[in-house]
Design a protein around this motif. Structure first.
Motif, short mmCIF file in Angstrom:
data_model
loop_
_atom_site.label_atom_id
_atom_site.label_comp_id
_atom_site.label_asym_id
_atom_site.label_seq_id
_atom_site.Cartn_x
_atom_site.Cartn_y
_atom_site.Cartn_z
N SER A 51 2.47 3.84 -11.99
CA SER A 51 2.68 2.56 -11.81
C SER A 51 3.94 2.86 -13.36
N ARG A 109 12.26 -2.81 -6.10
CA ARG A 109 11.11 -2.73 -5.75
C ARG A 109 9.85 -1.99 -4.86
N ASN A 110 10.42 -2.82 -3.31
CA ASN A 110 10.03 -1.92 -2.59
C ASN A 110 10.18 -0.75 -1.95
N VAL A 151 8.29 1.62 -5.19
CA VAL A 151 6.53 1.54 -3.90
C VAL A 151 6.88 2.47 -2.71
N ILE A 162 -0.44 1.09 -0.34
CA ILE A 162 0.30 -0.48 -0.63
C ILE A 162 0.54 -1.33 -1.20
N GLU A 163 -0.76 -1.42 -0.87
CA GLU A 163 -1.03 -3.21 -1.19
C GLU A 163 -1.58 -2.77 -2.89
N GLN A 200 2.04 -2.25 -5.30
CA GLN A 200 2.65 -3.17 -5.44
C GLN A 200 1.84 -4.21 -5.93
#
Length: 104
Positions: free
Chosen positions: A14, A70-71, A74, A95-96, A99
């Motif tokens: 990230s 953005r998704n 992810v 995922i959580e 994000q």
């Protein structure tokens, strides 16, 4: 998610993605850069071909907003951590956590 290889990978990936995206505003380039920079973090990431991963995961998709990009970022990180490296965490947990780390 406790401190684990998964959380370390998500944090490093990230950070690499966010830094490059903020400089260029090109999500594709930022994802390739992220995969190239992070391939030494785990032995299973060394054989990853960034362009093949992007082609595989973007097949049939169009991106018309920053939220979709953005998704997608992810999704790429979750794929690398969950499917390539392997994770004891569920897909939704990955995922959580991811994000929360992607800022763009």
């Amino acid at each position: 998610m406790s401190v684990s290889i998964e959380s370390t990978l998500i944090l490093e990936m990230s950070a690499a993605y966010n830094a490059h995206f903020m400089q260029n505003a090109n999500a594709g380039e930022a994802l390739v850069h992220m995969m190239e920079m992070c391939n030494s973090l785990h032995p299973k990431l060394r054989s990853v071909n960034p362009k093949e991963v992007l082609a595989l995961l973007s097949m049939g998709k169009t991106f018309t907003s920053r939220a979709q990009l953005r998704n997608f970022a992810v999704d790429v990180i979750v794929y690398l951590v969950g499917d390539v490296v392997g994770s004891k965490y569920s897909h939704s947990e990955l995922i959580e956590v991811t994000q929360q780390k992607i800022t763009s």
